[in-house]
Write a protein that holds these residues in place. Sequence first.
Motif, mmCIF file in Angstrom:
data_model
loop_
_atom_site.group_PDB
_atom_site.id
_atom_site.type_symbol
_atom_site.label_atom_id
_atom_site.label_comp_id
_atom_site.label_asym_id
_atom_site.label_seq_id
_atom_site.Cartn_x
_atom_site.Cartn_y
_atom_site.Cartn_z
ATOM 1 N N THR A 440 0.836 -1.195 0.000
ATOM 2 C CA THR A 440 0.000 0.000 0.000
ATOM 3 C C THR A 440 0.873 1.248 0.000
ATOM 4 N N LEU A 441 0.657 2.099 -0.995
ATOM 5 C CA LEU A 441 1.364 3.365 -1.097
ATOM 6 C C LEU A 441 0.347 4.506 -1.114
ATOM 7 N N GLY A 442 0.833 5.729 -1.123
ATOM 8 C CA GLY A 442 -0.007 6.919 -1.201
ATOM 9 C C GLY A 442 0.592 7.888 -2.203
ATOM 10 N N HIS A 443 0.709 9.134 -1.830
ATOM 11 C CA HIS A 443 1.484 10.165 -2.509
ATOM 12 C C HIS A 443 0.848 10.712 -3.782
ATOM 13 N N THR A 444 0.432 9.860 -4.720
ATOM 14 C CA THR A 444 -0.048 10.349 -6.012
ATOM 15 C C THR A 444 -1.449 10.944 -5.950
ATOM 16 N N HIS A 445 -2.189 10.658 -4.882
ATOM 17 C CA HIS A 445 -3.591 11.077 -4.702
ATOM 18 C C HIS A 445 -4.550 10.313 -5.612
ATOM 19 N N SER A 456 -0.438 -11.144 -5.552
ATOM 20 C CA SER A 456 -0.594 -10.151 -4.489
ATOM 21 C C SER A 456 -1.234 -8.893 -5.062
ATOM 22 N N TRP A 457 -1.508 -7.937 -4.174
ATOM 23 C CA TRP A 457 -2.225 -6.739 -4.589
ATOM 24 C C TRP A 457 -1.440 -5.472 -4.295
ATOM 25 N N TYR A 458 -1.514 -4.534 -5.230
ATOM 26 C CA TYR A 458 -0.986 -3.186 -5.029
ATOM 27 C C TYR A 458 -2.155 -2.229 -4.841
ATOM 28 N N PHE A 459 -2.119 -1.462 -3.758
ATOM 29 C CA PHE A 459 -3.132 -0.451 -3.483
ATOM 30 C C PHE A 459 -2.476 0.930 -3.389
ATOM 31 N N ASN A 460 -3.195 1.930 -3.828
ATOM 32 C CA ASN A 460 -2.858 3.306 -3.491
ATOM 33 C C ASN A 460 -4.085 3.907 -2.831
ATOM 34 N N THR A 461 -3.898 4.475 -1.650
ATOM 35 C CA THR A 461 -5.035 4.936 -0.860
ATOM 36 C C THR A 461 -5.511 6.336 -1.231
ATOM 37 N N GLY A 462 -4.945 6.931 -2.285
ATOM 38 C CA GLY A 462 -5.488 8.192 -2.788
ATOM 39 C C GLY A 462 -5.318 9.339 -1.806
ATOM 40 N N THR A 463 -6.361 10.133 -1.641
ATOM 41 C CA THR A 463 -6.301 11.318 -0.795
ATOM 42 C C THR A 463 -7.670 11.594 -0.184
#
Length: 539
Positions: A440-445, A456-463
């Motif tokens: 799980t990463l963030g940053h890009t919104h 496996s899974w890649y998530f980005n939690t947005g903003t």
Amino acid sequence: MFNEPSSAPTSDSEPKGNSESAGAPIRAGREVGAYNTLVISDLHLGEDLSPSAGEANTLHIDIVERQLISFLRYYARRREDGRPWRLIVNGDMVDFVSIAIFPDHPDFAGHNASVEEQEFGLKRSPSVAIAKMQAVTKRHLGVFRAMARFLSRGNRVEILSGNHDTEFHWKGTQDAFCAGLATAWKGMPESRRPGAVSPEEIVVGVSFHPWFFFEPGVLWVEHGHQYDECCSLRHQLYPRRPESDEIVTNVDSAGVRFVTSYVAEAEAQNMDMWSFGGYLRFAFGLGLRGSMRLAFGYYSFAKTLLTVWRAESKRGPAGQKIRQAHEGRLVALADTWAMPLGDVNKLDDLARKPVVNQFGKLASVLMLDKIAFYGLGIFLALLSLVLFSGALALLGIVAGGVVGGGLSLWSSRGREVDATATMELNSERILGIVDAKFVTLGHTHEPVARQLDSGSWYFNTGTWVPTGKPGLLRCFTHLVVHHRASGPEAQLCQWRDGASRAFTPSWRAGAIESPVERHSRTGADRPAVIASPLSECSE
């Protein structure tokens, strides 16, 4: 001062325990399966305290605050399968970069401010970070009360540093955050009820992490700015300038300080994507006075980054000391998380080299190459007018334009303005080093849920910020991880209508559906990002 690796521990970067402000053993709350997990990121609290903030900024941050309070209240009142919650705030919770503290602040009376500090605010030092943290706790008291209530129910909060809140590396900043929580709890009626937990017990549930959070076999979480060359730091575990306590400057922090926090109409969430022509149109729309202010901000931005590049290229013993401190903290992290040091070093090597350490890319970011090439085109066109006449002069003008424009396009080939693809690629690489089902990463919104080739899974939690990209209908996103008898399950959700809903990009405001309608959706109407077969994010 940044604490040396051998000093009293303040976060995961230290070898002996958690910060003194949090008071808990560093391994507390990390037992696999002991907690269900919530991951949010990019709240940017304090962005409305920027000198350039207007009514729209205040409105948007007020929306963030109301939604976040509702979110924390909801999860404070419920558990699932008897497990408490672990809330991971995955970077950029507080926007220290946007907030400006000026020399007339009461805490800095007598400070010998430079001309730059008088114009743009005091630099990113430990004492300034504390003042900014105190301003945020005062401005967003409701959030701190909701978080204190969440902690009082036996839950935990794990705070990771992002590129806008690197200041959490300092113990003083951590202490100021925890003091804000304790003060918020003291002011709540429920804190005075018989048997209520004490303010000291509240902050025991808080831990700070300078890089990542890891639940072996389940979850790897980090902000992800190290994979963005405009936001990365050369030594993220000791991110200070040589011979100074100040945080080292990168393109992102300089852009916010000298442009988006200085020019009222500039938008911090969007300007990094603009083209050279976009900036010219923006300057034209500001009028004479506004365009002159923008020009001065850009001049200060370029001058500062070129100065940083020159200093970075000539690092001496002080730079070597910083490198050694960073390496010492890598050793401490390996010990803290019981990971092989070689694996931690491999993960550290995934970081992108900062633009301020690469003159060619820095020139491209500053658009110096475009200025030079367009200047060359104009020179060739003018030369044609002097040397030729008629059709030949016209042909020379066209040729000058083609040469200048063509060289400008050529120079843009290697410029990266969106780290989305790099972050997804590095999520695969991370899973090749650590044992986890979810990265799980963030940053890009930009919220993302994608199954990788490994399964496996890649998530980005947005903003949670509705202004700018990706917009109101794609914010308030978060990850929910449950521990089931069959194993861990994760789902990307959106806080909507007072609950965590399966994230659906096509959702429309006011649309209410029954469980039957929800389960009967097909094709493009289905929730776009489900990692495991959960009917709802929190059921």
